[in-house]
Design a protein around this motif. Structure first.
Motif, PDB file in Angstrom:
ATOM      1  N   LEU A  63     -25.109  33.004  -7.871  1.00  0.00           N
ATOM      2  CA  LEU A  63     -24.679  33.205  -6.489  1.00  0.00           C
ATOM      3  C   LEU A  63     -24.781  31.907  -5.694  1.00  0.00           C
ATOM      4  CD1 LEU A  63     -23.869  35.081  -4.117  1.00  0.00           C
ATOM      5  CD2 LEU A  63     -26.317  35.463  -3.759  1.00  0.00           C
ATOM      6  N   GLY A  64     -25.903  31.222  -5.813  1.00  0.00           N
ATOM      7  CA  GLY A  64     -26.101  29.992  -5.051  1.00  0.00           C
ATOM      8  C   GLY A  64     -25.149  28.894  -5.451  1.00  0.00           C
ATOM      9  N   LEU A  65     -24.952  28.709  -6.748  1.00  0.00           N
ATOM     10  CA  LEU A  65     -24.033  27.685  -7.207  1.00  0.00           C
ATOM     11  C   LEU A  65     -22.599  28.034  -6.816  1.00  0.00           C
ATOM     12  CD1 LEU A  65     -23.685  25.038  -8.718  1.00  0.00           C
ATOM     13  CD2 LEU A  65     -23.592  26.329 -10.842  1.00  0.00           C
ATOM     14  N   ALA A  66     -22.227  29.288  -6.979  1.00  0.00           N
ATOM     15  CA  ALA A  66     -20.861  29.711  -6.632  1.00  0.00           C
ATOM     16  C   ALA A  66     -20.574  29.519  -5.149  1.00  0.00           C
ATOM     17  CB  ALA A  66     -20.644  31.174  -7.029  1.00  0.00           C
ATOM     18  N   THR A  67     -21.489  29.921  -4.285  1.00  0.00           N
ATOM     19  CA  THR A  67     -21.231  29.774  -2.848  1.00  0.00           C
ATOM     20  C   THR A  67     -21.198  28.301  -2.441  1.00  0.00           C
ATOM     21  OG1 THR A  67     -23.576  30.138  -2.350  1.00  0.00           O
ATOM     22  CG2 THR A  67     -22.107  32.048  -2.187  1.00  0.00           C
ATOM     23  N   GLY A  68     -22.014  27.488  -3.083  1.00  0.00           N
ATOM     24  CA  GLY A  68     -21.966  26.054  -2.807  1.00  0.00           C
ATOM     25  C   GLY A  68     -20.634  25.453  -3.212  1.00  0.00           C
ATOM     26  N   LEU A  69     -20.139  25.833  -4.382  1.00  0.00           N
ATOM     27  CA  LEU A  69     -18.862  25.305  -4.846  1.00  0.00           C
ATOM     28  C   LEU A  69     -17.689  25.867  -4.048  1.00  0.00           C
ATOM     29  CD1 LEU A  69     -19.519  25.157  -8.681  1.00  0.00           C
ATOM     30  CD2 LEU A  69     -19.738  23.335  -6.978  1.00  0.00           C
ATOM     31  N   ILE A  70     -17.822  27.094  -3.566  1.00  0.00           N
ATOM     32  CA  ILE A  70     -16.784  27.643  -2.685  1.00  0.00           C
ATOM     33  C   ILE A  70     -16.700  26.815  -1.402  1.00  0.00           C
ATOM     34  CG2 ILE A  70     -16.202  29.619  -1.212  1.00  0.00           C
ATOM     35  CD1 ILE A  70     -17.190  31.421  -3.540  1.00  0.00           C
ATOM     36  N   SER A  71     -17.828  26.292  -0.933  1.00  0.00           N
ATOM     37  CA  SER A  71     -17.785  25.447   0.266  1.00  0.00           C
ATOM     38  C   SER A  71     -16.974  24.178   0.008  1.00  0.00           C
ATOM     39  CB  SER A  71     -19.194  25.131   0.772  1.00  0.00           C
ATOM     40  OG  SER A  71     -19.867  24.252  -0.099  1.00  0.00           O
ATOM     41  N   VAL A  72     -17.012  23.661  -1.229  1.00  0.00           N
ATOM     42  CA  VAL A  72     -16.179  22.501  -1.573  1.00  0.00           C
ATOM     43  C   VAL A  72     -14.700  22.898  -1.519  1.00  0.00           C
ATOM     44  CG1 VAL A  72     -15.616  20.778  -3.336  1.00  0.00           C
ATOM     45  CG2 VAL A  72     -17.991  21.516  -3.034  1.00  0.00           C
ATOM     46  N   LEU A  73     -14.385  24.078  -2.027  1.00  0.00           N
ATOM     47  CA  LEU A  73     -13.013  24.578  -1.985  1.00  0.00           C
ATOM     48  C   LEU A  73     -12.532  24.729  -0.536  1.00  0.00           C
ATOM     49  CD1 LEU A  73     -10.449  25.787  -3.273  1.00  0.00           C
ATOM     50  CD2 LEU A  73     -11.641  27.998  -3.275  1.00  0.00           C
ATOM     51  N   ILE A  74     -13.391  25.267   0.309  1.00  0.00           N
ATOM     52  CA  ILE A  74     -13.024  25.439   1.720  1.00  0.00           C
ATOM     53  C   ILE A  74     -12.787  24.079   2.378  1.00  0.00           C
ATOM     54  CG2 ILE A  74     -13.877  26.221   3.973  1.00  0.00           C
ATOM     55  CD1 ILE A  74     -15.265  28.518   2.339  1.00  0.00           C
ATOM     56  N   LEU A  75     -13.617  23.104   2.036  1.00  0.00           N
ATOM     57  CA  LEU A  75     -13.415  21.752   2.550  1.00  0.00           C
ATOM     58  C   LEU A  75     -12.055  21.212   2.098  1.00  0.00           C
ATOM     59  CD1 LEU A  75     -14.411  19.200   4.001  1.00  0.00           C
ATOM     60  CD2 LEU A  75     -15.576  18.571   1.869  1.00  0.00           C
ATOM     61  N   ALA A  76     -11.706  21.420   0.832  1.00  0.00           N
ATOM     62  CA  ALA A  76     -10.416  20.949   0.313  1.00  0.00           C
ATOM     63  C   ALA A  76      -9.256  21.649   1.023  1.00  0.00           C
ATOM     64  CB  ALA A  76     -10.337  21.182  -1.189  1.00  0.00           C
ATOM     65  N   LEU A  77      -9.382  22.942   1.256  1.00  0.00           N
ATOM     66  CA  LEU A  77      -8.326  23.670   1.963  1.00  0.00           C
ATOM     67  C   LEU A  77      -8.186  23.174   3.405  1.00  0.00           C
ATOM     68  CD1 LEU A  77      -8.997  27.268   0.603  1.00  0.00           C
ATOM     69  CD2 LEU A  77      -7.068  25.771   0.034  1.00  0.00           C
ATOM     70  N   TYR A  78      -9.321  22.864   4.029  1.00  0.00           N
ATOM     71  CA  TYR A  78      -9.295  22.302   5.386  1.00  0.00           C
ATOM     72  C   TYR A  78      -8.580  20.951   5.386  1.00  0.00           C
ATOM     73  CZ  TYR A  78     -10.843  19.715   9.468  1.00  0.00           C
ATOM     74  OH  TYR A  78     -10.868  18.934  10.583  1.00  0.00           O
ATOM     75  N   ILE A  79      -8.921  20.103   4.419  1.00  0.00           N
ATOM     76  CA  ILE A  79      -8.294  18.782   4.340  1.00  0.00           C
ATOM     77  C   ILE A  79      -6.790  18.924   4.139  1.00  0.00           C
ATOM     78  CG2 ILE A  79      -8.114  16.686   2.928  1.00  0.00           C
ATOM     79  CD1 ILE A  79     -11.188  17.016   2.445  1.00  0.00           C
ATOM     80  N   ASN A  80      -6.402  19.863   3.294  1.00  0.00           N
ATOM     81  CA  ASN A  80      -4.980  20.093   3.068  1.00  0.00           C
ATOM     82  C   ASN A  80      -4.281  20.527   4.357  1.00  0.00           C
ATOM     83  OD1 ASN A  80      -2.684  20.365   1.206  1.00  0.00           O
ATOM     84  ND2 ASN A  80      -2.820  22.514   1.781  1.00  0.00           N
ATOM     85  N   GLU A  81      -4.928  21.405   5.123  1.00  0.00           N
ATOM     86  CA  GLU A  81      -4.314  21.865   6.373  1.00  0.00           C
ATOM     87  C   GLU A  81      -4.305  20.768   7.427  1.00  0.00           C
ATOM     88  OE1 GLU A  81      -5.541  24.852   9.810  1.00  0.00           O
ATOM     89  OE2 GLU A  81      -4.849  25.898   8.004  1.00  0.00           O
ATOM     90  N   VAL A  82      -5.415  20.060   7.556  1.00  0.00           N
ATOM     91  CA  VAL A  82      -5.512  19.036   8.594  1.00  0.00           C
ATOM     92  C   VAL A  82      -4.575  17.875   8.285  1.00  0.00           C
ATOM     93  CG1 VAL A  82      -7.404  17.555   7.752  1.00  0.00           C
ATOM     94  CG2 VAL A  82      -7.196  18.019  10.173  1.00  0.00           C
ATOM     95  N   SER A  83      -4.201  17.707   7.024  1.00  0.00           N
ATOM     96  CA  SER A  83      -3.280  16.618   6.691  1.00  0.00           C
ATOM     97  C   SER A  83      -1.874  16.905   7.209  1.00  0.00           C
ATOM     98  CB  SER A  83      -3.244  16.381   5.175  1.00  0.00           C
ATOM     99  OG  SER A  83      -2.646  17.467   4.515  1.00  0.00           O
ATOM    100  N   GLN A  84      -1.620  18.143   7.591  1.00  0.00           N
ATOM    101  CA  GLN A  84      -0.321  18.500   8.145  1.00  0.00           C
ATOM    102  C   GLN A  84      -0.204  18.134   9.621  1.00  0.00           C
ATOM    103  OE1 GLN A  84       1.825  19.598   5.837  1.00  0.00           O
ATOM    104  NE2 GLN A  84       0.090  19.500   4.443  1.00  0.00           N
ATOM    105  N   ILE A  85      -1.343  17.861  10.253  1.00  0.00           N
ATOM    106  CA  ILE A  85      -1.346  17.467  11.662  1.00  0.00           C
ATOM    107  C   ILE A  85      -2.017  16.101  11.788  1.00  0.00           C
ATOM    108  CG2 ILE A  85      -1.220  19.777  12.652  1.00  0.00           C
ATOM    109  CD1 ILE A  85      -4.184  19.883  12.823  1.00  0.00           C
TER     110      ILE A  85
END
Length: 147
Positions: A63-85
């Motif tokens: 659980l701890g490792l998965a949620t930590g790695l999901i935070s990396v995914l969320i960061l990547a999705l944010y970067i992808n979205e913010v790169s559009q603006i």
């Protein structure tokens, strides 16, 4: 949310989601460490710590490792979205933050599973040279992307 409000900053979906997963991972680090230490102290006993037993260690690790790695995914999705603006003029630099966060979370969980982590991962990060360097690099990435 309270911190953002006190600084008159907008609370976004991205910061709330990222915070939820990264802080859940760090909370599980604390619980896992507590339980692991108690199980080493009282060997062959059915240890219970805050409602968790020694049998829960593999689930907490996952659980701890998965949620930590999901935070990396969320960061990547944010970067992808913010790169559009155009919030960050040097937006390509932001991608360097993902491997930094991935490395730090992985390292924290390796040390935790080995029994090296102290009770609080935030205190650990403040005292650990590698964590401090990664934190400085992580913040630098965002500062460089903003100029």
């Amino acid at each position: 949310i309270a911190g953002a409000e006190s600084m008159l900053l907008e609370t976004t979906f991205w910061i709330i989601t990222f915070s939820m997963f990264i802080f859940l991972s760090l909370a599980v680090v604390k619980r896992f460490t507590e339980l692991l230490r108690q199980s080493h102290i009282k060997q062959n006993a059915n240890i219970k710590v805050r409602g968790y037993s020694e049998k829960d260690l593999p689930i907490l690790l996952t659980l701890g490792l998965a949620t930590g790695l999901i935070s990396v995914l969320i960061l990547a999705l944010y970067i992808n979205e913010v790169s559009q603006i155009s919030i960050y003029p040097q937006k390509e630099i932001l991608w360097l933050s993902c491997p930094l966060l991935f490395y730090w979370i992985s390292r924290v969980w390796f040390l935790t599973s080995r029994g090296v982590m102290n009770y609080d991962p935030v205190i650990f990060a403040l005292k650990d040279n590698q964590s401090r360097l990664i934190g400085i690099l992580f913040l630098s990435v965002f500062l460089l992307a903003a100029i």
